[in-house]
Design a protein around this motif. Structure first.
Motif, short mmCIF file in Angstrom:
data_model
loop_
_atom_site.label_atom_id
_atom_site.label_comp_id
_atom_site.label_asym_id
_atom_site.label_seq_id
_atom_site.Cartn_x
_atom_site.Cartn_y
_atom_site.Cartn_z
N ALA A 6 0.86 -1.18 0.00
CA ALA A 6 0.00 0.00 0.00
C ALA A 6 0.90 1.22 0.00
CB ALA A 6 -0.88 0.01 1.25
N ILE A 7 0.54 2.22 -0.81
CA ILE A 7 1.36 3.44 -0.86
C ILE A 7 0.47 4.67 -0.73
CG2 ILE A 7 2.98 4.81 -2.25
CD1 ILE A 7 3.95 2.27 -3.57
N PHE A 8 0.95 5.59 0.08
CA PHE A 8 0.30 6.90 0.24
C PHE A 8 1.34 7.94 -0.15
CE2 PHE A 8 -0.67 10.79 2.36
CZ PHE A 8 -2.04 10.83 2.56
N SER A 9 1.00 8.76 -1.15
CA SER A 9 2.00 9.72 -1.65
C SER A 9 1.28 10.99 -2.09
CB SER A 9 2.74 9.08 -2.82
OG SER A 9 3.64 9.98 -3.40
N ASP A 10 2.05 11.97 -2.58
CA ASP A 10 1.36 13.09 -3.21
C ASP A 10 1.58 13.05 -4.72
OD1 ASP A 10 3.94 13.94 -3.37
OD2 ASP A 10 3.54 16.01 -2.73
N LYS A 11 2.14 11.92 -5.19
CA LYS A 11 2.34 11.71 -6.63
C LYS A 11 1.59 10.44 -7.02
CE LYS A 11 6.10 14.41 -7.76
NZ LYS A 11 6.75 14.77 -6.50
N PRO A 12 1.35 10.21 -8.31
CA PRO A 12 0.68 8.97 -8.73
C PRO A 12 1.44 7.74 -8.23
CG PRO A 12 0.78 10.52 -10.55
CD PRO A 12 1.58 11.12 -9.44
N VAL A 13 0.69 6.75 -7.76
CA VAL A 13 1.33 5.60 -7.11
C VAL A 13 1.31 4.31 -7.95
CG1 VAL A 13 1.01 6.34 -4.72
CG2 VAL A 13 -0.83 5.10 -5.87
N GLU A 196 9.11 4.85 4.96
CA GLU A 196 8.78 6.26 4.70
C GLU A 196 9.85 6.89 3.82
OE1 GLU A 196 6.98 7.07 9.20
OE2 GLU A 196 8.47 8.47 8.39
N ARG A 197 9.49 7.94 3.12
CA ARG A 197 10.48 8.76 2.40
C ARG A 197 9.96 10.18 2.30
NH1 ARG A 197 9.14 6.64 -3.70
NH2 ARG A 197 7.19 7.79 -3.72
N LYS A 198 10.88 11.10 2.21
CA LYS A 198 10.49 12.51 2.02
C LYS A 198 10.29 12.71 0.53
CE LYS A 198 10.44 14.76 5.96
NZ LYS A 198 9.19 14.22 6.43
N ASN A 199 9.17 13.32 0.13
CA ASN A 199 8.98 13.57 -1.29
C ASN A 199 9.44 14.98 -1.67
OD1 ASN A 199 6.82 15.33 -0.68
ND2 ASN A 199 5.38 13.59 -0.62
N ASP A 200 9.34 15.31 -2.98
CA ASP A 200 9.87 16.59 -3.46
C ASP A 200 9.20 17.79 -2.80
OD1 ASP A 200 11.40 15.04 -5.02
OD2 ASP A 200 10.19 15.30 -6.84
N GLY A 202 8.51 17.98 0.24
CA GLY A 202 8.89 18.05 1.65
C GLY A 202 7.94 17.28 2.56
N LYS A 203 6.91 16.65 1.95
CA LYS A 203 5.98 15.85 2.77
C LYS A 203 6.49 14.42 2.85
CE LYS A 203 1.94 18.52 1.43
NZ LYS A 203 1.01 18.56 0.32
N THR A 204 5.77 13.60 3.63
CA THR A 204 6.21 12.21 3.79
C THR A 204 5.32 11.27 2.99
OG1 THR A 204 6.91 12.77 6.02
CG2 THR A 204 6.74 10.44 5.51
N ALA A 235 -4.83 9.78 7.06
CA ALA A 235 -5.94 10.55 6.50
C ALA A 235 -5.51 11.20 5.18
CB ALA A 235 -6.39 11.60 7.51
N GLU A 236 -6.48 11.57 4.36
CA GLU A 236 -6.18 12.16 3.05
C GLU A 236 -5.25 13.36 3.14
OE1 GLU A 236 -9.22 11.60 -0.51
OE2 GLU A 236 -9.95 12.91 1.08
N ASN A 237 -5.34 14.12 4.25
CA ASN A 237 -4.49 15.30 4.40
C ASN A 237 -3.09 14.96 4.92
OD1 ASN A 237 -4.88 14.61 7.05
ND2 ASN A 237 -6.30 16.28 7.50
N GLY A 238 -2.79 13.68 5.08
CA GLY A 238 -1.45 13.25 5.48
C GLY A 238 -1.28 13.04 6.98
#
Ligand code: SF4
Length: 491
Positions: A6-13, A196-200, A202-204, A235-238
């Motif tokens: 399962a992946i939660f990101s702010d980019k397409p997964v 976990e990883r930091k994305n571009d 700055g979120k996780t 949650a959707e807001n991270g």
């Protein structure tokens, strides 16, 4: 056995979920599925290997920044396209769910779902039952408004599932308008790790998976495991919520270390590779004690799960390690294919003996385990055909005497060679000059010797007949065995 991610990101997964399926392909080769969501669910699934199912066209339809994936290796339900996970339901919210494990009180739960909750089951998959139970728990006349309220509802719902559902289950789920949910059964029988990883921005980004085999290639940092009985909600807001809802004895599957997991995985904070090295060491010590006068010329692993244990076994004995059996990696693992006929047929396609490594030698063949005995017997025969002077057999796993009901496909006692024969009979059946099985205590020692782990006592019901979830009696063994055979025969 299955693989989930399962992946939660702010980019397409979708692309990373596809990579996750590839990195978990050893856990299930029968089917795979991906489900993502943006404002609605998007699903692609099919039979076979990931590369046969997914292509540029169908992957482009998997939109969204939250998603789950599943590799299927059936341990419950039939083998049709309809049984492929993830499953989803539109009420309440829109929920998609995938799971790795096996529900041992499936019949009882299916009755509850269809009779009491008047929901319709379209398949015989236990994941579908789990989905409907979960959905029913979340269905409220006044839905929660805030993330905190929703997490409270999740806690109640998953606690109720923990009370009702018996067996083993690691679960991933997407809920429309809410986010990503994962939980693991209270005894933590099946694995579930997190990263976990930091994305571009700055979120996780968060990842959860059966094994951490895809973490490094995808740039995730391992963050340990989802605890047994723990619920995590993003949650959707991270915003991240987590709670260990139930605390019981931690009993992760020991067979993951013997056979299933990839050697580069770390499960339950124990390195699979190191555990296998220690299995080889312990077995070598036992060999020297039991057979002080028998020394092989060469140690050959049955490739490739046994390679690591064979390496340390050979090293401890001071004997040459040899890859005297070449494995054609383009043929699926025999243990994992449904149906005995295919299994028997494929050993000789899969393994090719190297005559120069075998002829006139006293060969020690080492395998991770002896489950049905067919593969082992054929390997011994191949070695003799290629001129081995004597053949010894060592198994990194103790005799497998009982079926697994927690997610591994070995359901009937009759299929297990050690379930119906003594060690001496097995030695005769395999036609080997000496046979050694790992002792249970040595296997447990090998898995738990090192690492900051929390394992209380691994599940080893298939080795000692002690079903740690207290859910299996002789009657259940018969019933589940019959059901499994019926599903295999397509009834
Ligand atoms: Fe693993 Fe065996 Fe327990 Fe099944 S019974 S979960 S294979 S240790």
């Amino acid at each position: 056995m299955c693989g989930i991610a399962a992946i939660f990101s702010d980019k397409p997964v979708a692309g990373e979920l596809y990579d996750s399926i590839i990195h978990l392909q050893h856990r299930g080769q029968d089917a795979a599925g991906i489900m993502t969501y943006d404002e609605r669910m998007h699903k692609e699934k099919g039979m076979g290997l990931a590369k046969e199912i997914f292509n540029e066209e169908n992957m482009s339809l998997l939109k969204g920044t939250i998603g789950i994936s599943h590799n299927r290796y059936p341990t419950h339900g039939g083998f049709s396209h309809g049984e492929v996970q993830p499953f989803w339901t539109s009420v309440p919210y829109g929920i998609a769910l995938a799971h790795n494990g096996n529900l041992t009180n499936y019949n009882e739960l299916a009755k509850e779902v269809t009779k009491t909750e008047t929901r319709y089951l379209n398949t015989t998959s236990d994941s579908e039952v789990l989905l409907h139970l979960f959905a029913d728990e979340l269905h409220q006349t006044i839905p929660p408004q805030t993330d905190e309220e929703f997490f409270d509802l999740l806690c109640e719902s998953v606690t109720s599932i923990f009370n009702k559902v018996k067996g083993a289950y690691s679960v991933t789920s997407i809920i429309i308008g809410k986010g990503l949910v994962v939980f693991r059964d209270p005894q933590g029988i099946r694995p579930l790790v997190k990263g976990e990883r930091k994305n571009d921005s700055g979120k996780t980004d968060y990842i959860f998976a059966s094994e951490n085999t895809m973490f490094y290639p995808l740039g995730y940092e391992p963050k340990g495991m989802v605890l047994p009985g723990e619920l995590i909600y993003i949650a959707e807001n991270g915003k991240v919520f987590n709670k260990r809802l139930v605390k019981k004895e931690f009993n992760p599957c020991i067979f993951e270390y013997v056979y299933f997991a990839r050697p580069d995985a770390t499960l339950n904070d124990v390195s699979v590779y190191r555990a296998r090295l220690r299995m080889g060491q312990n077995l070598a010590t036992a060999w020297k004690n039991k057979y002080p006068d028998i020394m092989p010329d060469i140690v050959i692993p049955a490739p490739s799960t046994a390679n690591t244990a064979a390496l340390s076994f050979a090293h401890e004995l001071g004997v040459r390690y040899s890859e005297g059996l070449y494995k054609n990696t383009f043929i699926g693992r025999t243990f994992i294919m449904p149906g005995q006929r295919e299994r028997k047929k494929s050993v000789r396609y899969k393994l090719v003996p190297q005559e120069l490594e075998i002829r006139d030698k006293k060969v020690m063949i080492m395998d991770d385990s002896i489950v049905r005995g067919n593969t082992s017997r054929e390997i011994v025969k191949m070695l003799k055909d290629f001129g081995a002077r004597e053949v010894y057999f060592a198994s990194a796993c103790p005799p497998v005497i009982s079926p697994c009901f927690y997610g591994v496909d070995m359901p009937t006692k009759e299929e297990l060679i050690a379930g119906r024969m003594t060690k001496n009979e097995i030695q005769e059946h395999l036609e080997v000059d000496a046979l050694l099985y790992q002792e249970i205590s040595d296997l447990v020692e090998a898995v738990t010797r090192r690492g900051d782990h929390y394992i209380d006592k691994p599940c080893m019901a298939c080795l000692d007949g002690n079903y740690i979830a207290n859910d299996i009696d002789l009657n259940t063994i018969d019933k589940i065995g019959q059901m499994r055979t019926s599903h295999r025969n397509g009834n």
